[in-house]
Design a protein around this motif. Structure first.
Motif, PDB file in Angstrom:
ATOM      1  N   ASN A  27       0.841  -1.206   0.000  1.00 58.00           N
ATOM      2  CA  ASN A  27       0.000   0.000   0.000  1.00 58.00           C
ATOM      3  C   ASN A  27       0.871   1.249   0.000  1.00 58.00           C
ATOM      4  N   GLY A  28       0.338   2.306  -0.532  1.00 57.39           N
ATOM      5  CA  GLY A  28       1.081   3.554  -0.599  1.00 57.39           C
ATOM      6  C   GLY A  28       1.745   3.746  -1.948  1.00 57.39           C
ATOM      7  N   ASN A  29       1.806   2.692  -2.733  1.00 50.34           N
ATOM      8  CA  ASN A  29       2.390   2.807  -4.058  1.00 50.34           C
ATOM      9  C   ASN A  29       1.284   3.185  -5.033  1.00 50.34           C
ATOM     10  N   THR A  30       1.509   4.255  -5.751  1.00 46.90           N
ATOM     11  CA  THR A  30       0.471   4.768  -6.648  1.00 46.90           C
ATOM     12  C   THR A  30       0.891   4.701  -8.114  1.00 46.90           C
ATOM     13  N   TRP A  31       1.580   3.631  -8.495  1.00 47.67           N
ATOM     14  CA  TRP A  31       1.989   3.499  -9.883  1.00 47.67           C
ATOM     15  C   TRP A  31       0.784   3.310 -10.781  1.00 47.67           C
ATOM     16  N   ALA A  32       0.874   3.918 -11.950  1.00 49.04           N
ATOM     17  CA  ALA A  32      -0.143   3.716 -12.981  1.00 49.04           C
ATOM     18  C   ALA A  32       0.069   2.338 -13.607  1.00 49.04           C
ATOM     19  N   TYR A  33      -0.984   1.810 -14.170  1.00 49.14           N
ATOM     20  CA  TYR A  33      -0.927   0.508 -14.835  1.00 49.14           C
ATOM     21  C   TYR A  33       0.169   0.492 -15.904  1.00 49.14           C
ATOM     22  N   THR A  34       0.265   1.569 -16.672  1.00 48.95           N
ATOM     23  CA  THR A  34       1.270   1.630 -17.743  1.00 48.95           C
ATOM     24  C   THR A  34       2.694   1.611 -17.172  1.00 48.95           C
ATOM     25  N   THR A  35       2.881   2.206 -16.004  1.00 44.52           N
ATOM     26  CA  THR A  35       4.196   2.190 -15.351  1.00 44.52           C
ATOM     27  C   THR A  35       4.559   0.761 -14.963  1.00 44.52           C
ATOM     28  N   VAL A  36       3.609   0.040 -14.396  1.00 44.83           N
ATOM     29  CA  VAL A  36       3.847  -1.352 -14.006  1.00 44.83           C
ATOM     30  C   VAL A  36       4.178  -2.181 -15.242  1.00 44.83           C
ATOM     31  N   LYS A  37       3.431  -1.995 -16.327  1.00 42.59           N
ATOM     32  CA  LYS A  37       3.701  -2.731 -17.566  1.00 42.59           C
ATOM     33  C   LYS A  37       5.106  -2.440 -18.084  1.00 42.59           C
ATOM     34  N   THR A  38       5.535  -1.183 -18.025  1.00 45.47           N
ATOM     35  CA  THR A  38       6.882  -0.813 -18.472  1.00 45.47           C
ATOM     36  C   THR A  38       7.941  -1.496 -17.615  1.00 45.47           C
ATOM     37  N   MET A  39       7.727  -1.501 -16.303  1.00 45.52           N
ATOM     38  CA  MET A  39       8.704  -2.147 -15.417  1.00 45.52           C
ATOM     39  C   MET A  39       8.720  -3.659 -15.623  1.00 45.52           C
ATOM     40  N   LEU A  40       7.574  -4.253 -15.874  1.00 44.82           N
ATOM     41  CA  LEU A  40       7.531  -5.687 -16.160  1.00 44.82           C
ATOM     42  C   LEU A  40       8.301  -5.993 -17.448  1.00 44.82           C
ATOM     43  N   THR A  41       8.181  -5.125 -18.440  1.00 39.90           N
ATOM     44  CA  THR A  41       8.931  -5.298 -19.691  1.00 39.90           C
ATOM     45  C   THR A  41      10.433  -5.254 -19.420  1.00 39.90           C
ATOM     46  N   ARG A  42      10.860  -4.352 -18.552  1.00 33.63           N
ATOM     47  CA  ARG A  42      12.288  -4.276 -18.193  1.00 33.63           C
ATOM     48  C   ARG A  42      12.751  -5.558 -17.500  1.00 33.63           C
ATOM     49  N   LEU A  43      11.901  -6.121 -16.660  1.00 40.72           N
ATOM     50  CA  LEU A  43      12.251  -7.371 -15.982  1.00 40.72           C
ATOM     51  C   LEU A  43      12.320  -8.537 -16.972  1.00 40.72           C
ATOM     52  N   ILE A  44      11.500  -8.489 -18.001  1.00 39.32           N
ATOM     53  CA  ILE A  44      11.583  -9.497 -19.072  1.00 39.32           C
ATOM     54  C   ILE A  44      12.927  -9.370 -19.772  1.00 39.32           C
ATOM     55  N   GLU A  45      13.319  -8.142 -20.096  1.00 43.42           N
ATOM     56  CA  GLU A  45      14.588  -7.890 -20.769  1.00 43.42           C
ATOM     57  C   GLU A  45      15.784  -8.336 -19.928  1.00 43.42           C
ATOM     58  N   LYS A  46      15.644  -8.312 -18.608  1.00 46.56           N
ATOM     59  CA  LYS A  46      16.702  -8.773 -17.699  1.00 46.56           C
ATOM     60  C   LYS A  46      16.661 -10.295 -17.506  1.00 46.56           C
ATOM     61  N   ASN A  47      15.705 -10.949 -18.170  1.00 43.17           N
ATOM     62  CA  ASN A  47      15.489 -12.391 -17.996  1.00 43.17           C
ATOM     63  C   ASN A  47      15.174 -12.766 -16.552  1.00 43.17           C
ATOM     64  N   ALA A  48      14.505 -11.869 -15.846  1.00 41.15           N
ATOM     65  CA  ALA A  48      14.086 -12.133 -14.468  1.00 41.15           C
ATOM     66  C   ALA A  48      12.692 -12.739 -14.428  1.00 41.15           C
ATOM     67  N   ILE A  49      11.871 -12.412 -15.435  1.00 47.57           N
ATOM     68  CA  ILE A  49      10.507 -12.935 -15.508  1.00 47.57           C
ATOM     69  C   ILE A  49      10.204 -13.351 -16.938  1.00 47.57           C
ATOM     70  N   SER A  50       9.158 -14.160 -17.088  1.00 47.88           N
ATOM     71  CA  SER A  50       8.699 -14.527 -18.426  1.00 47.88           C
ATOM     72  C   SER A  50       7.297 -13.978 -18.629  1.00 47.88           C
ATOM     73  N   GLU A  51       6.937 -13.865 -19.894  1.00 41.60           N
ATOM     74  CA  GLU A  51       5.602 -13.385 -20.262  1.00 41.60           C
ATOM     75  C   GLU A  51       4.993 -14.379 -21.240  1.00 41.60           C
ATOM     76  N   THR A  52       3.767 -14.781 -20.945  1.00 39.84           N
ATOM     77  CA  THR A  52       3.017 -15.604 -21.891  1.00 39.84           C
ATOM     78  C   THR A  52       1.684 -14.899 -22.129  1.00 39.84           C
ATOM     79  N   LYS A  53       1.118 -15.151 -23.273  1.00 39.53           N
ATOM     80  CA  LYS A  53      -0.166 -14.542 -23.622  1.00 39.53           C
ATOM     81  C   LYS A  53      -1.295 -15.536 -23.405  1.00 39.53           C
ATOM     82  N   GLN A  54      -2.344 -15.067 -22.756  1.00 41.69           N
ATOM     83  CA  GLN A  54      -3.595 -15.820 -22.638  1.00 41.69           C
ATOM     84  C   GLN A  54      -4.654 -14.924 -23.247  1.00 41.69           C
ATOM     85  N   GLY A  55      -4.900 -15.169 -24.528  1.00 38.13           N
ATOM     86  CA  GLY A  55      -5.761 -14.257 -25.269  1.00 38.13           C
ATOM     87  C   GLY A  55      -5.023 -12.941 -25.454  1.00 38.13           C
TER      88      GLY A  55
END
Length: 131
Positions: free
Chosen positions: A31-59
């Motif tokens: 709580n207390g974090n007020t990131w916008a959805y787009t900010t979270v998506k951008t940071m998740l993309t950076r984590l993908i680029e670092k090979n820290a997380i994976s992304e799969t599509k469901q629809g």
């Protein structure tokens, strides 16, 4: 692997619950974090680029999960801290844990057990040489 403070928050959220969508990740950020959805998506993309997380599509929805364990990431971060800040010296951390942090009885016992486990291979090797 190095994470920014924001990336640590996302990784901690993913380690709590995965696989997860970006919105589900947002729900597990403290709580207390007020990131916008787009900010979270951008940071998740950076984590993908670092090979820290994976992304799969469901629809049309992206689903994320960690590729790095929490233990491995913590170990790497702590090793980086020891090397960079403490010049490789472990004694200041030990002093902090024992004196400043005021370890609970349970934590002290766990530390003792871990230290004893470190000595076990040495004891076994010494026992083999004296037979």
């Amino acid at each position: 692997m190095k994470f920014s403070d924001a990336e640590w928050q996302l990784m901690n959220a993913l380690w709590q619950k995965y696989p997860a969508t970006a919105r589900e990740v947002m729900e597990h950020i403290p709580n207390g974090n007020t990131w916008a959805y787009t900010t979270v998506k951008t940071m998740l993309t950076r984590l993908i680029e670092k090979n820290a997380i994976s992304e799969t599509k469901q629809g049309n929805t992206s689903v994320y999960q960690p590729l790095v364990s929490q233990q491995s990431a913590r170990k790497s971060a702590l090793q980086g801290l020891v090397d960079k800040v403490l010049g490789g010296a472990v004694e200041p951390i030990m002093h902090f844990l024992i004196e400043e942090k005021k370890l609970s009885k349970k934590d002290r016992q766990k530390l003792i057990e871990l230290l004893e486990e470190m000595d076990e291979p040495t004891r076994e090797a010494n026992d083999d040489t004296h037979e």
